[in-house]
Design a protein around this motif. Structure first.
Motif, PDB file in Angstrom:
ATOM      1  N   ASP A 151       0.826  -1.195   0.000  1.00 24.00           N
ATOM      2  CA  ASP A 151       0.000   0.000   0.000  1.00 24.00           C
ATOM      3  C   ASP A 151       0.875   1.266   0.000  1.00 24.00           C
ATOM      4  N   HIS A 152       1.848   1.315   0.887  1.00 25.43           N
ATOM      5  CA  HIS A 152       2.791   2.446   0.920  1.00 25.43           C
ATOM      6  C   HIS A 152       3.490   2.634  -0.430  1.00 25.43           C
ATOM      7  N   ALA A 153       3.870   1.493  -1.027  1.00 26.20           N
ATOM      8  CA  ALA A 153       4.729   1.541  -2.219  1.00 26.20           C
ATOM      9  C   ALA A 153       3.940   1.688  -3.512  1.00 26.20           C
ATOM     10  N   GLY A 154       2.596   1.760  -3.410  1.00 30.90           N
ATOM     11  CA  GLY A 154       1.778   1.951  -4.607  1.00 30.90           C
ATOM     12  C   GLY A 154       1.583   0.672  -5.408  1.00 30.90           C
ATOM     13  N   ILE A 155       1.574  -0.467  -4.716  1.00 31.28           N
ATOM     14  CA  ILE A 155       1.382  -1.756  -5.388  1.00 31.28           C
ATOM     15  C   ILE A 155      -0.010  -2.276  -5.037  1.00 31.28           C
ATOM     16  N   LEU A 156      -0.851  -2.476  -6.049  1.00 29.93           N
ATOM     17  CA  LEU A 156      -2.197  -2.980  -5.794  1.00 29.93           C
ATOM     18  C   LEU A 156      -2.140  -4.426  -5.297  1.00 29.93           C
ATOM     19  N   PRO A 157      -3.153  -4.843  -4.514  1.00 28.97           N
ATOM     20  CA  PRO A 157      -3.091  -6.184  -3.901  1.00 28.97           C
ATOM     21  C   PRO A 157      -2.816  -7.323  -4.888  1.00 28.97           C
ATOM     22  N   HIS A 158      -3.411  -7.269  -6.095  1.00 30.38           N
ATOM     23  CA  HIS A 158      -3.201  -8.411  -6.994  1.00 30.38           C
ATOM     24  C   HIS A 158      -1.786  -8.468  -7.558  1.00 30.38           C
ATOM     25  N   TRP A 159      -1.011  -7.388  -7.407  1.00 29.13           N
ATOM     26  CA  TRP A 159       0.409  -7.437  -7.802  1.00 29.13           C
ATOM     27  C   TRP A 159       1.332  -7.668  -6.597  1.00 29.13           C
ATOM     28  N   CYS A 160       0.784  -7.623  -5.417  1.00 30.91           N
ATOM     29  CA  CYS A 160       1.606  -7.591  -4.197  1.00 30.91           C
ATOM     30  C   CYS A 160       2.073  -8.992  -3.800  1.00 30.91           C
ATOM     31  N   THR A 161       3.384  -9.195  -3.761  1.00 34.16           N
ATOM     32  CA  THR A 161       3.900 -10.524  -3.387  1.00 34.16           C
ATOM     33  C   THR A 161       4.215 -10.640  -1.899  1.00 34.16           C
ATOM     34  N   CYS A 162       4.045  -9.540  -1.162  1.00 33.90           N
ATOM     35  CA  CYS A 162       4.279  -9.625   0.288  1.00 33.90           C
ATOM     36  C   CYS A 162       3.286 -10.617   0.886  1.00 33.90           C
ATOM     37  N   MET A 163       3.755 -11.350   1.875  1.00 34.60           N
ATOM     38  CA  MET A 163       2.870 -12.302   2.532  1.00 34.60           C
ATOM     39  C   MET A 163       2.350 -11.672   3.818  1.00 34.60           C
ATOM     40  N   SER A 164       1.165 -12.099   4.225  1.00 35.59           N
ATOM     41  CA  SER A 164       0.644 -11.573   5.478  1.00 35.59           C
ATOM     42  C   SER A 164       0.545 -12.708   6.484  1.00 35.59           C
ATOM     43  N   GLN A 165       0.522 -12.314   7.742  1.00 28.93           N
ATOM     44  CA  GLN A 165       0.550 -13.321   8.799  1.00 28.93           C
ATOM     45  C   GLN A 165      -0.689 -13.188   9.654  1.00 28.93           C
ATOM     46  N   GLN A 166      -1.331 -14.320   9.972  1.00 29.39           N
ATOM     47  CA  GLN A 166      -2.436 -14.249  10.921  1.00 29.39           C
ATOM     48  C   GLN A 166      -2.487 -15.507  11.775  1.00 29.39           C
ATOM     49  N   GLU A 167      -3.037 -15.358  12.974  1.00 29.95           N
ATOM     50  CA  GLU A 167      -3.082 -16.497  13.890  1.00 29.95           C
ATOM     51  C   GLU A 167      -4.184 -17.459  13.460  1.00 29.95           C
ATOM     52  N   LEU A 168      -3.874 -18.762  13.535  1.00 27.91           N
ATOM     53  CA  LEU A 168      -4.866 -19.787  13.193  1.00 27.91           C
ATOM     54  C   LEU A 168      -5.675 -20.139  14.424  1.00 27.91           C
ATOM     55  N   SER A 169      -6.973 -20.393  14.230  1.00 29.26           N
ATOM     56  CA  SER A 169      -7.768 -20.869  15.357  1.00 29.26           C
ATOM     57  C   SER A 169      -7.518 -22.365  15.516  1.00 29.26           C
ATOM     58  N   ASN A 170      -7.735 -22.878  16.731  1.00 24.03           N
ATOM     59  CA  ASN A 170      -7.354 -24.276  16.982  1.00 24.03           C
ATOM     60  C   ASN A 170      -8.302 -25.283  16.343  1.00 24.03           C
ATOM     61  N   ASN A 171      -9.360 -24.806  15.667  1.00 19.31           N
ATOM     62  CA  ASN A 171     -10.167 -25.763  14.916  1.00 19.31           C
ATOM     63  C   ASN A 171      -9.827 -25.789  13.420  1.00 19.31           C
ATOM     64  N   ASP A 172      -8.825 -25.018  13.022  1.00 19.25           N
ATOM     65  CA  ASP A 172      -8.377 -25.069  11.629  1.00 19.25           C
ATOM     66  C   ASP A 172      -7.653 -26.405  11.398  1.00 19.25           C
ATOM     67  N   GLN A 173      -7.890 -26.995  10.208  1.00 21.09           N
ATOM     68  CA  GLN A 173      -7.289 -28.320   9.952  1.00 21.09           C
ATOM     69  C   GLN A 173      -5.761 -28.272  10.020  1.00 21.09           C
ATOM     70  N   PHE A 174      -5.173 -27.130   9.686  1.00 16.74           N
ATOM     71  CA  PHE A 174      -3.716 -27.050   9.668  1.00 16.74           C
ATOM     72  C   PHE A 174      -3.111 -26.827  11.051  1.00 16.74           C
ATOM     73  N   TYR A 175      -3.961 -26.519  12.012  1.00 18.02           N
ATOM     74  CA  TYR A 175      -3.461 -26.238  13.364  1.00 18.02           C
ATOM     75  C   TYR A 175      -2.741 -27.471  13.919  1.00 18.02           C
ATOM     76  N   ASN A 176      -3.467 -28.580  13.964  1.00 15.72           N
ATOM     77  CA  ASN A 176      -2.839 -29.800  14.489  1.00 15.72           C
ATOM     78  C   ASN A 176      -1.859 -30.436  13.505  1.00 15.72           C
ATOM     79  N   MET A 177      -2.160 -30.329  12.212  1.00 18.60           N
ATOM     80  CA  MET A 177      -1.270 -30.941  11.202  1.00 18.60           C
ATOM     81  C   MET A 177       0.133 -30.355  11.282  1.00 18.60           C
ATOM     82  N   SER A 178       0.225 -29.036  11.412  1.00 15.51           N
ATOM     83  CA  SER A 178       1.557 -28.428  11.418  1.00 15.51           C
ATOM     84  C   SER A 178       2.289 -28.724  12.728  1.00 15.51           C
TER      85      SER A 178
END
Ligand SMILES: [Zn+2]
Length: 453
Positions: free
Chosen positions: A300-327
Motif C-alpha cells: 500500500d505504501h509503495a503503490g502496489i495494488l493487492p493483486h500485484w503484491c507478493t508480500c505475505m501476510s501473517q495471521q493467527e490460526l484458530s485451533n479448529n483449523d485443519q492445519f493447526y494440528n497438522m503443522s
C-alpha cells in the motif's frame, strides 16, 4: 540502463548463470530481491521507472494513443538538460515501449536513437535468419549491446545516459533467456575489462516476469510475473567512498522495492550530493535506494495494488483449523526423527505435545492467488479473478511446549498444497533454557532438542 523484457529474478537465476556470476562476483552488483512490479505490462512499469508516475498520472490514457510522447518529462530529458549525451535503443520496433499501439516520439528522445535503424532492418526480411534473432551472422541482442558499448567508449570521459530495452528474445519464451546469457555476460566482461564501469552506474533490469503461458497458472509463476530481476552496479571505489549509501543499498536488497524507487535513485545519481537524508517517510511512494527503505513498508505504501503484491501476510490460526494440528504434529514428528537419525533414542525421551502456544499462517493474499488477467492500461482497466485460488505454499509458524522436559520450541514449517507435503522452513528455535537437560548428547541441534533419560 540495460533492460531485458519479461525476465523474473528466478528465471534469471535459472537461465543466466554466467551473467549472474559476473554481476555478483566480479562487479559486486546490488541485487534487489524484493523488487516488485507496480502494474501489468512493459509500458505501465517503465513509465513509473522513468517518470516517477503511473501512466494515468502522466497523464496519459488510451484516448491519447494517437499523440506522441514528446511532451512528458522522462528522466533522460533531465540527464540531457544537465549536459549528458543520451542514447535510447530498443530491438523490435513493433514492440517498442512507446510505439506498440501508441504514437511513439515525433522528435528522437535521445541524441543516439536506434529506432530508425531497427525499422530499416525490420523492413528487409532477406537479412534475417528464419527465427528472426540474427541479421546475417550477427545476433540482434549483440548488435544493440555493441551500439551501447560504442557509446560508452565514445563518451567515456564525458557524462552520458543510455536506456536500452530488449524484448524480442525473451518476451515470448521463458527458455530463450538462456540464449541471452552469453551476450550479456560478454558485454559486462568487456565493458569492465575496458575500464568503462569505473565512472558509470550500470542498471541491469527487467520490467516483469513471464506474462504468458502455462507457468502463469502456477503459484511460482504468479510470483515470478511480479518479481523481475533488478541489479545495480556502482564503481568499486564508490562503495568505499560512500559507506552509508552502500550500507543502505545492501539493506535494501531485502526490502520491498519498486520502479518508483529506481526513478528516485536515478534522480539522486543525476543530482548526486553524497548525502543520506536519513528521515524517510514510509508513506512516500518512491524512495531512493540511497536511503534505507523502511522495513515496515507495505505494498500500500509503495503503490502496489493487492493483486500485484507478493508480500505475505501473517495471521493467527484458530485451533479448529485443519492445519493447526497438522503443522504441530509435523514438527513433533520431525523432532523425534532427529533422535532416530542420530542414534540417540536410548538417551533422549521421545517428545510429545504438552501444549500448543500458537500457530500463525503466513500466506500470499487472495487477489494474487486468484488473479486471472488485467485488460487495458487506463480506460476501462479491468482486473479479473478466478473463483479458486491457485494451489500455493503456506508457512506455519508453530510455537509449542513439549513433554517431558517442558522444552519450548518455535519453528516454521512449510506446506505445499500441490503435493500435500510438509517440510521444515528453516531452523528450530529453542526459546527456554535447557540447562543440563541435554548433557547426554553432543551437537547444537541435539542440545536444543533432547531431554535426557
Ligand atoms: Zn514487458
Amino acid at each position: 540502463m540495460i533492460g531485458v523484457d519479461s525476465v523474473s529474478r528466478l528465471n534469471h537465476v535459472r537461465n543466466m548463470p554466467t551473467t549472474r556470476d559476473y554481476l555478483l562476483r566480479h562487479l559486486d552488483a546490488i541485487e534487489l530481491q524484493g523488487y516488485n512490479k507496480v502494474a501489468d505490462n512493459t509500458f505501465v512499469n517503465i513509465v513509473p521507472m522513468t517518470t516517477g508516475r503511473l501512466v494515468e498520472e502522466l497523464p496519459w490514457n488510451e484516448q491519447k494513443s494517437g499523440e506522441p510522447f514528446d511532451p512528458y518529462n522522462f528522466i533522460w530529458k533531465n540527464f540531457s538538460s544537465s549536459g549528458y549525451f543520451t542514447l535510447y535503443a530498443e530491438d523490435d520496433p513493433r514492440l517498442g515501449i512507446f510505439n506498440y499501439i501508441k504514437r511513439g516520439f515525433r522528435v528522437p528522445p535521445a541524441d543516439h536513437y536506434y529506432r530508425p535503424f531497427a525499422l530499416a532492418l525490420e523492413g528487409d526480411n532477406s537479412v534475417w535468419t528464419s527465427d528472426h534473432h540474427c541479421v546475417g551472422d550477427r545476433f540482434e541482442t549483440d548488435m544493440i549491446l555493441n551500439y551501447t558499448k560504442d557509446l560508452m567508449k565514445l563518451y567515456h570521459r564525458v557524462p552520458y545516459f543510455g536506456f536500452n530495452f530488449l524484448s524480442r528474445l525473451t518476451h515470448d519464451s521463458i527458455s530463450n533467456t538462456a540464449s541471452a546469457d552469453t551476450p550479456y555476460s560478454n558485454m559486462f566482461r568487456d565493458i569492465d575489462n575496458q575500464g568503462l564501469l569505473n565512472n558509470t552506474v550500470l542498471i541491469f533490469f527487467s520490467d516483469h516476469g513471464m506474462r504468458f503461458g502455462e507457468i502463469r497458472e502456477t503459484y511460482i509463476g504468479k510470483l515470478e510475473e511480479r518479481l523481475p530481476m533488478m541489479f545495480l552496479v556502482f564503481p568499486k571505489w564508490f562503495y568505499k567512498k560512500y559507506p552509508q549509501i552502500t550500507q543502505n543499498l545492501k539493506i535494501n536488497r531485502n526490502r520491498l522495492t519498486t520502479p518508483f524507487d529506481i526513478y528516485e535513485t536515478l534522480k539522486d545519481i543525476l543530482y548526486f550530493t553524497g548525502d543520506v537524508k536519513g528521515d524517510v517517510d514510509v508513506e512516500q511512494r518512491g524512495i531512493s535506494l540511497f536511503e534505507e527503505i523502511p522495513v515496515s513498508r507495505s505494498c500500500d505504501h509503495a503503490g502496489i495494488l493487492p493483486h500485484w503484491c507478493t508480500c505475505m501476510s501473517q495471521q493467527e490460526l484458530s485451533n479448529n483449523d485443519q492445519f493447526y494440528n497438522m503443522s504441530v504434529n509435523y514438527l513433533i514428528t520431525y523432532i523425534n526423527q532427529q533422535f532416530v537419525l542420530n542414534n540417540v533414542t536410548d538417551m533422549c525421551w521421545p517428545l510429545k505435545l504438552g501444549r500448543t502456544k500458537s500457530v500463525h499462517v503466513i500466506q500470499n493474499n487472495d487477489k494474487l492467488l486468484k488473479y486471472k488477467q488485467s485488460l487495458n492500461d487506463v480506460i476501462n482497466r479491468t482486473v479479473s479473478f478466478n473463483a479458486k485460488r491457485v494451489l500455493s505454499t503456506y508457512i506455519f509458524q508453530v510455537a509449542v511446549s513439549l513433554m517431558p522436559g517442558s522444552g519450548e520450541f518455535e519453528a516454521s514449517v512449510r506446506y505445499d498444497e500441490t503435493t500435500g507435503n510438509f517440510t521444515m522452513a528453516g531452523d528450530i528455535s529453542r526459546i527456554n533454557k535447557y540447562g543440563h537437560d541435554s548433557d547426554c548428547v553432543h551437537g547444537s541441534l541435539l542440545h536444543k532438542l533432547c531431554f535426557c533419560k
